[in-house]
Write a protein that holds these residues in place. Structure first.
Motif, PDB file in Angstrom:
ATOM      1  N   CYS A 181       1.099   8.936  -0.710  1.00  0.00           N
ATOM      2  CA  CYS A 181      -0.224   8.899  -1.339  1.00  0.00           C
ATOM      3  C   CYS A 181      -1.262   9.743  -0.621  1.00  0.00           C
ATOM      4  N   GLY A 182      -0.936  10.208   0.599  1.00  0.00           N
ATOM      5  CA  GLY A 182      -1.860  11.074   1.319  1.00  0.00           C
ATOM      6  C   GLY A 182      -2.889  10.351   2.159  1.00  0.00           C
ATOM      7  N   SER A 183      -2.715   9.060   2.382  1.00  0.00           N
ATOM      8  CA  SER A 183      -3.683   8.292   3.168  1.00  0.00           C
ATOM      9  C   SER A 183      -3.671   8.672   4.646  1.00  0.00           C
ATOM     10  N   GLY A 184      -2.564   9.254   5.113  1.00  0.00           N
ATOM     11  CA  GLY A 184      -2.414   9.549   6.526  1.00  0.00           C
ATOM     12  C   GLY A 184      -1.705   8.442   7.283  1.00  0.00           C
ATOM     13  N   LEU A 185      -1.512   7.301   6.638  1.00  0.00           N
ATOM     14  CA  LEU A 185      -0.801   6.174   7.245  1.00  0.00           C
ATOM     15  C   LEU A 185       0.694   6.300   6.985  1.00  0.00           C
ATOM     16  N   PRO A 186       1.509   5.657   7.817  1.00  0.00           N
ATOM     17  CA  PRO A 186       2.943   5.608   7.512  1.00  0.00           C
ATOM     18  C   PRO A 186       3.177   4.820   6.218  1.00  0.00           C
ATOM     19  N   TYR A 187       4.192   5.230   5.470  1.00  0.00           N
ATOM     20  CA  TYR A 187       4.544   4.538   4.223  1.00  0.00           C
ATOM     21  C   TYR A 187       4.727   3.036   4.453  1.00  0.00           C
ATOM     22  N   ALA A 188       5.339   2.675   5.582  1.00  0.00           N
ATOM     23  CA  ALA A 188       5.603   1.269   5.891  1.00  0.00           C
ATOM     24  C   ALA A 188       4.326   0.441   6.015  1.00  0.00           C
ATOM     25  N   GLU A 189       3.206   1.075   6.356  1.00  0.00           N
ATOM     26  CA  GLU A 189       1.935   0.367   6.527  1.00  0.00           C
ATOM     27  C   GLU A 189       1.000   0.550   5.338  1.00  0.00           C
ATOM     28  N   CYS A 190       1.339   1.434   4.437  1.00  0.00           N
ATOM     29  CA  CYS A 190       0.426   1.789   3.355  1.00  0.00           C
ATOM     30  C   CYS A 190       0.919   1.248   2.013  1.00  0.00           C
ATOM     31  N   CYS A 191       1.722   2.005   1.311  1.00  0.00           N
ATOM     32  CA  CYS A 191       2.129   1.625  -0.047  1.00  0.00           C
ATOM     33  C   CYS A 191       3.387   0.765  -0.123  1.00  0.00           C
ATOM     34  N   GLY A 221       5.756  -6.079  -3.174  1.00  0.00           N
ATOM     35  CA  GLY A 221       5.093  -7.306  -3.605  1.00  0.00           C
ATOM     36  C   GLY A 221       4.566  -8.140  -2.451  1.00  0.00           C
ATOM     37  N   GLU A 222       4.478  -7.570  -1.263  1.00  0.00           N
ATOM     38  CA  GLU A 222       3.990  -8.280  -0.080  1.00  0.00           C
ATOM     39  C   GLU A 222       2.468  -8.227   0.021  1.00  0.00           C
ATOM     40  N   ALA A 223       1.839  -7.349  -0.772  1.00  0.00           N
ATOM     41  CA  ALA A 223       0.386  -7.178  -0.775  1.00  0.00           C
ATOM     42  C   ALA A 223      -0.025  -6.695  -2.159  1.00  0.00           C
ATOM     43  N   THR A 224      -1.311  -6.774  -2.443  1.00  0.00           N
ATOM     44  CA  THR A 224      -1.849  -6.239  -3.697  1.00  0.00           C
ATOM     45  C   THR A 224      -2.939  -5.227  -3.362  1.00  0.00           C
ATOM     46  N   ALA A 225      -3.165  -4.310  -4.268  1.00  0.00           N
ATOM     47  CA  ALA A 225      -4.182  -3.278  -4.069  1.00  0.00           C
ATOM     48  C   ALA A 225      -5.575  -3.903  -4.127  1.00  0.00           C
ATOM     49  N   ALA A 226      -6.413  -3.564  -3.159  1.00  0.00           N
ATOM     50  CA  ALA A 226      -7.765  -4.112  -3.097  1.00  0.00           C
ATOM     51  C   ALA A 226      -8.719  -3.405  -4.053  1.00  0.00           C
ATOM     52  N   THR A 227      -8.420  -2.160  -4.382  1.00  0.00           N
ATOM     53  CA  THR A 227      -9.294  -1.361  -5.247  1.00  0.00           C
ATOM     54  C   THR A 227      -8.457  -0.602  -6.279  1.00  0.00           C
ATOM     55  N   ALA A 228      -9.145  -0.082  -7.287  1.00  0.00           N
ATOM     56  CA  ALA A 228      -8.461   0.734  -8.290  1.00  0.00           C
ATOM     57  C   ALA A 228      -7.879   1.994  -7.649  1.00  0.00           C
ATOM     58  N   GLU A 229      -8.599   2.598  -6.712  1.00  0.00           N
ATOM     59  CA  GLU A 229      -8.071   3.785  -6.038  1.00  0.00           C
ATOM     60  C   GLU A 229      -6.814   3.454  -5.240  1.00  0.00           C
ATOM     61  N   ALA A 230      -6.806   2.315  -4.568  1.00  0.00           N
ATOM     62  CA  ALA A 230      -5.612   1.915  -3.811  1.00  0.00           C
ATOM     63  C   ALA A 230      -4.428   1.726  -4.756  1.00  0.00           C
ATOM     64  N   LEU A 231      -4.677   1.169  -5.944  1.00  0.00           N
ATOM     65  CA  LEU A 231      -3.586   1.011  -6.909  1.00  0.00           C
ATOM     66  C   LEU A 231      -3.120   2.379  -7.402  1.00  0.00           C
ATOM     67  N   MET A 232      -4.063   3.283  -7.653  1.00  0.00           N
ATOM     68  CA  MET A 232      -3.695   4.635  -8.082  1.00  0.00           C
ATOM     69  C   MET A 232      -2.806   5.293  -7.034  1.00  0.00           C
ATOM     70  N   TRP A 284      -5.519  -5.714  -9.668  1.00  0.00           N
ATOM     71  CA  TRP A 284      -5.704  -4.420 -10.318  1.00  0.00           C
ATOM     72  C   TRP A 284      -4.413  -3.985 -11.007  1.00  0.00           C
ATOM     73  N   VAL A 285      -4.554  -3.481 -12.236  1.00  0.00           N
ATOM     74  CA  VAL A 285      -3.426  -2.911 -12.979  1.00  0.00           C
ATOM     75  C   VAL A 285      -3.903  -1.650 -13.695  1.00  0.00           C
ATOM     76  N   TYR A 286      -2.959  -0.774 -13.948  1.00  0.00           N
ATOM     77  CA  TYR A 286      -3.213   0.466 -14.682  1.00  0.00           C
ATOM     78  C   TYR A 286      -3.291   0.132 -16.165  1.00  0.00           C
ATOM     79  N   LEU A 287      -4.360   0.580 -16.831  1.00  0.00           N
ATOM     80  CA  LEU A 287      -4.521   0.325 -18.265  1.00  0.00           C
ATOM     81  C   LEU A 287      -4.045   1.520 -19.088  1.00  0.00           C
ATOM     82  N   ASP A 288      -4.666   2.666 -18.902  1.00  0.00           N
ATOM     83  CA  ASP A 288      -4.290   3.869 -19.654  1.00  0.00           C
ATOM     84  C   ASP A 288      -4.969   5.073 -19.024  1.00  0.00           C
ATOM     85  N   ALA A 289      -4.792   6.225 -19.651  1.00  0.00           N
ATOM     86  CA  ALA A 289      -5.334   7.452 -19.092  1.00  0.00           C
ATOM     87  C   ALA A 289      -5.774   8.413 -20.178  1.00  0.00           C
ATOM     88  N   VAL A 290      -6.673   9.287 -19.779  1.00  0.00           N
ATOM     89  CA  VAL A 290      -7.104  10.393 -20.612  1.00  0.00           C
ATOM     90  C   VAL A 290      -6.753  11.651 -19.834  1.00  0.00           C
TER      91      VAL A 290
END
Length: 138
Positions: free
Chosen positions: A19-29, A35-46, A130-136
């Motif tokens: 995702c480009g956060s700079g964190l290791p995958y194991a600590e990020c996504c 299913g061990e965590a949920t996204a705190a923001t829409a950007e985190a879910l994206m 947070w869940v993805y609804l749709d896109a334009v």
């Protein structure tokens, strides 16, 4: 469904998150994908959804999709490799919001050729997460 490109080695602990956060995958996504965590923001879910495309986790993509727009199944293209995400803009989608949009550019390679998808995705909370609804398309 087997996860195309899913990392399952000791290197997973230190490899950067797609995702480009700079964190290791194991600590990020990865905790979101498992299913061990949920996204705190829409950007985190994206970001976590981009990473799911990058590691081939179709199950997570379906779980993080709004129930009213979720397809019955999802088949990822094994010839497409997602390589970089740029967040262009966000509107709403914060800790106390119920809806938000994230504009992004996702870079990929397909058959050795570079490509990019630009989109504005809409996110909402469903059952408190947070869940993805749709896109334009952009």
């Amino acid at each position: 469904m087997a996860k195309r490109g899913a990392r399952r080695s000791a290197d997973e602990e230190t490899l950067p998150c797609p995702c480009g956060s700079g964190l290791p995958y194991a600590e990020c996504c990865r905790p979101l994908h498992r299913g061990e965590a949920t996204a705190a923001t829409a950007e985190a879910l994206m970001r976590s959804r981009f990473s799911a495309f990058a590691v081939g986790d179709a199950d997570y993509l379906l779980r993080s999709w709004h129930s009213s727009t979720r397809p019955a199944r999802l088949r990822l293209d094994p010839g497409q490799r997602w390589i970089r995400l740029e967040i262009l803009d966000t509107d709403g989608g914060g800790l106390f919001d119920t809806a938000g949009t994230v504009a992004f550019r996702a870079h990929y390679r397909e058959s050795g050729r570079p490509g990019a998808l630009e989109e504005q995705s809409r996110f909402v909370r469903e059952d408190g997460r947070w869940v993805y609804l749709d896109a334009v398309a952009g």
